[in-house]
Enzyme design. Structure first.
Site, mmCIF file in Angstrom:
data_model
loop_
_atom_site.group_PDB
_atom_site.id
_atom_site.type_symbol
_atom_site.label_atom_id
_atom_site.label_comp_id
_atom_site.label_asym_id
_atom_site.label_seq_id
_atom_site.Cartn_x
_atom_site.Cartn_y
_atom_site.Cartn_z
ATOM 1 C CG HIS A 83 6.326 -10.895 -0.491
ATOM 2 N ND1 HIS A 83 5.053 -11.401 -0.433
ATOM 3 C CD2 HIS A 83 6.952 -11.584 -1.486
ATOM 4 C CE1 HIS A 83 4.911 -12.363 -1.354
ATOM 5 N NE2 HIS A 83 6.048 -12.489 -1.994
ATOM 6 C CB CYS A 95 21.765 7.506 -2.338
ATOM 7 S SG CYS A 95 21.029 7.548 -0.701
ATOM 8 C CB CYS A 151 20.736 11.751 -1.324
ATOM 9 S SG CYS A 151 19.305 10.804 -1.886
ATOM 10 C CB SER A 206 -4.332 -17.942 -0.414
ATOM 11 O OG SER A 206 -3.527 -16.901 -0.901
ATOM 12 C CB ALA A 259 -1.406 -20.532 12.546
HETATM 13 P P1 NAD Z 1 -3.743 -14.530 1.858
HETATM 14 O O1 NAD Z 1 -4.400 -13.387 2.559
HETATM 15 O O2 NAD Z 1 -3.884 -14.647 0.384
HETATM 16 O O3 NAD Z 1 -4.263 -15.882 2.475
HETATM 17 C C1 NAD Z 1 -4.392 -16.034 3.870
HETATM 18 C C2 NAD Z 1 -4.595 -17.506 4.141
HETATM 19 O O4 NAD Z 1 -4.577 -17.680 5.552
HETATM 20 C C3 NAD Z 1 -5.931 -18.060 3.635
HETATM 21 O O5 NAD Z 1 -5.690 -19.258 2.946
HETATM 22 C C4 NAD Z 1 -6.731 -18.307 4.937
HETATM 23 O O6 NAD Z 1 -7.562 -19.432 4.831
HETATM 24 C C5 NAD Z 1 -5.626 -18.550 5.937
HETATM 25 N N1 NAD Z 1 -5.942 -18.208 7.327
HETATM 26 C C6 NAD Z 1 -6.775 -17.245 7.799
HETATM 27 N N2 NAD Z 1 -6.732 -17.228 9.144
HETATM 28 C C7 NAD Z 1 -5.853 -18.197 9.529
HETATM 29 C C8 NAD Z 1 -5.376 -18.660 10.805
HETATM 30 N N3 NAD Z 1 -5.789 -18.106 11.956
HETATM 31 N N4 NAD Z 1 -4.470 -19.668 10.794
HETATM 32 C C9 NAD Z 1 -4.045 -20.249 9.648
HETATM 33 N N5 NAD Z 1 -4.457 -19.845 8.433
HETATM 34 C C10 NAD Z 1 -5.350 -18.828 8.371
HETATM 35 O O7 NAD Z 1 -2.234 -14.468 2.309
HETATM 36 P P2 NAD Z 1 -0.883 -14.784 1.547
HETATM 37 O O8 NAD Z 1 -0.953 -16.131 0.943
HETATM 38 O O9 NAD Z 1 0.176 -14.480 2.548
HETATM 39 O O10 NAD Z 1 -0.809 -13.721 0.360
HETATM 40 C C11 NAD Z 1 -1.062 -12.373 0.616
HETATM 41 C C12 NAD Z 1 -0.003 -11.386 0.169
HETATM 42 O O11 NAD Z 1 -0.280 -10.150 0.830
HETATM 43 C C13 NAD Z 1 1.399 -11.759 0.580
HETATM 44 O O12 NAD Z 1 2.218 -11.550 -0.509
HETATM 45 C C14 NAD Z 1 1.772 -10.807 1.730
HETATM 46 O O13 NAD Z 1 3.036 -10.176 1.479
HETATM 47 C C15 NAD Z 1 0.736 -9.729 1.729
HETATM 48 N N6 NAD Z 1 0.133 -9.505 3.066
HETATM 49 C C16 NAD Z 1 0.897 -9.516 4.195
HETATM 50 C C17 NAD Z 1 0.340 -9.351 5.474
HETATM 51 C C18 NAD Z 1 1.236 -9.354 6.702
HETATM 52 O O14 NAD Z 1 2.402 -8.990 6.619
HETATM 53 N N7 NAD Z 1 0.732 -9.768 7.874
HETATM 54 C C19 NAD Z 1 -1.035 -9.170 5.592
HETATM 55 C C20 NAD Z 1 -1.821 -9.155 4.412
HETATM 56 C C21 NAD Z 1 -1.217 -9.324 3.161
HETATM 57 ZN ZN ZN Z 2 19.188 8.790 -0.697
#
Ligand code: NAD
Ligand code: ZN
Length: 244
Positions: free
Chosen positions: A117, A128, A149, A186, A228
């Site tokens: 993403h 550009c 640009c 998720s 995690a």
């Molecule tokens: P999500 O927020 O939909 O799901 C998060 C998942 O993480 C849940 O299933 C939850 O149970 C689990 N979780 C929570 N704490 C945890 C921990 N300490 N250890 C392990 N698991 C844990 O996230 P997603 O599936 O990544 O989808 C969200 C979208 O939003 C993505 O497309 C992403 O690009 C974007 N997003 C990115 C960030 C980031 O860059 N850090 C933050 C928020 C959202």
């Molecule tokens: Zn440009």
């Protein structure tokens, strides 16, 4: 916590390992996960701040949203989970496929990273071919302009309806991996969410690390209902005992 012996055995046999990660892996670095309740993302309507149409309509609003998120993320550091995945690169043909845009996997030292993403610290020109890094927080100019640009810059992230980065490579990695982890996602946003299923179809051992149940739970060979950092620390200690 106890890691099942059978999982340790699989890891000791494995050569190719991959991990799909989501917002949950960065939660312990202080970055909130995506709580899509009511179509709001940190209080903003998703279709206004994470689509090409929303950006065309009101680029300043979109940039204020990303500026706020960048300010909230700027002090976030990789946690033990990011670091252990980086460490595993020394022992395996290892890939991290992330949905996160925070850049923490690379910061932790992972080299083989697919940022499906995009990355919130990169910008690209809407006109550009300019693209580059921008770490200014808060931004001094909203919306920021292209240094080449003068046209509008946009965040180098993937919005709803846009093709994700590196998807073919990610699918190939899923097909070829011996052990495939799904960590802190998720598993609802496709195509990323298909990856554990493809890995499973092609014979990988699928491991879910998530305190909550997800669609991946149905097919996972091992499920670790822990944060995690806790789960990966326990796994890494087991492997270390076997000097893997
Ligand atoms: P999500 O927020 O939909 O799901 C998060 C998942 O993480 C849940 O299933 C939850 O149970 C689990 N979780 C929570 N704490 C945890 C921990 N300490 N250890 C392990 N698991 C844990 O996230 P997603 O599936 O990544 O989808 C969200 C979208 O939003 C993505 O497309 C992403 O690009 C974007 N997003 C990115 C960030 C980031 O860059 N850090 C933050 C928020 C959202
Ligand atoms: Zn440009």
């Amino acid at each position: 916590m106890q890691i099942p012996d059978a999982l340790v055995d699989e890891m000791l046999k494995a050569k190719r390992v991959a991990a799909l990660t989501g917002a949950g892996i960065s939660a312990e670095s202080g970055i909130p996960t995506f709580r899509g309740a009511g179509g709001l993302w940190e209080g903003y309507p998703v279709e206004k701040v994470a689509t090409v149409e929303g950006f065309a309509e009101d680029p300043a609003l979109v940039w204020r949203f990303y500026d706020e998120r960048r300010v909230n993320m700027r002090n976030a550091r990789p946690n033990l989970a990011h670091k252990i995945l980086a460490e595993l690169e020394k022992h395996y043909d290892m890939w991290v496929i992330t949905q996160n845009i925070d850049g923490l996997h690379r910061e932790a030292g992972s080299k083989n990273v697919i940022e499906l993403h995009g990355n919130i610290w990169r910008v690209k020109c809407t006109l550009c071919d300019y693209h580059g890094e921008n770490r200014e927080t808060p931004l001094s100019e909203i919306p920021p302009k292209c240094p080449k640009c003068g046209a509008l810059l946009r965040p180098d992230v993937v919005w709803f309806g846009e093709p994700v980065n590196g998807v073919e490579k990610a699918f190939r990695i899923a097909k070829e991996s011996d052990v495939f982890f799904s960590i802190g996602t998720s598993a609802l946003v496709h195509p990323a969410a298909s990856l554990p299923f493809i890995a499973k179809d092609y014979g990988a051992t699928v491991v879910e690390i998530n305190p909550q149940r997800t669609p991946v739970s149905v097919i996972a060979d091992f499920i670790i209902r822990e944060k995690a950092t806790v789960a990966l620390d326990a796994l890494f200690r087991e492997l270390y005992k076997h000097k893997k």
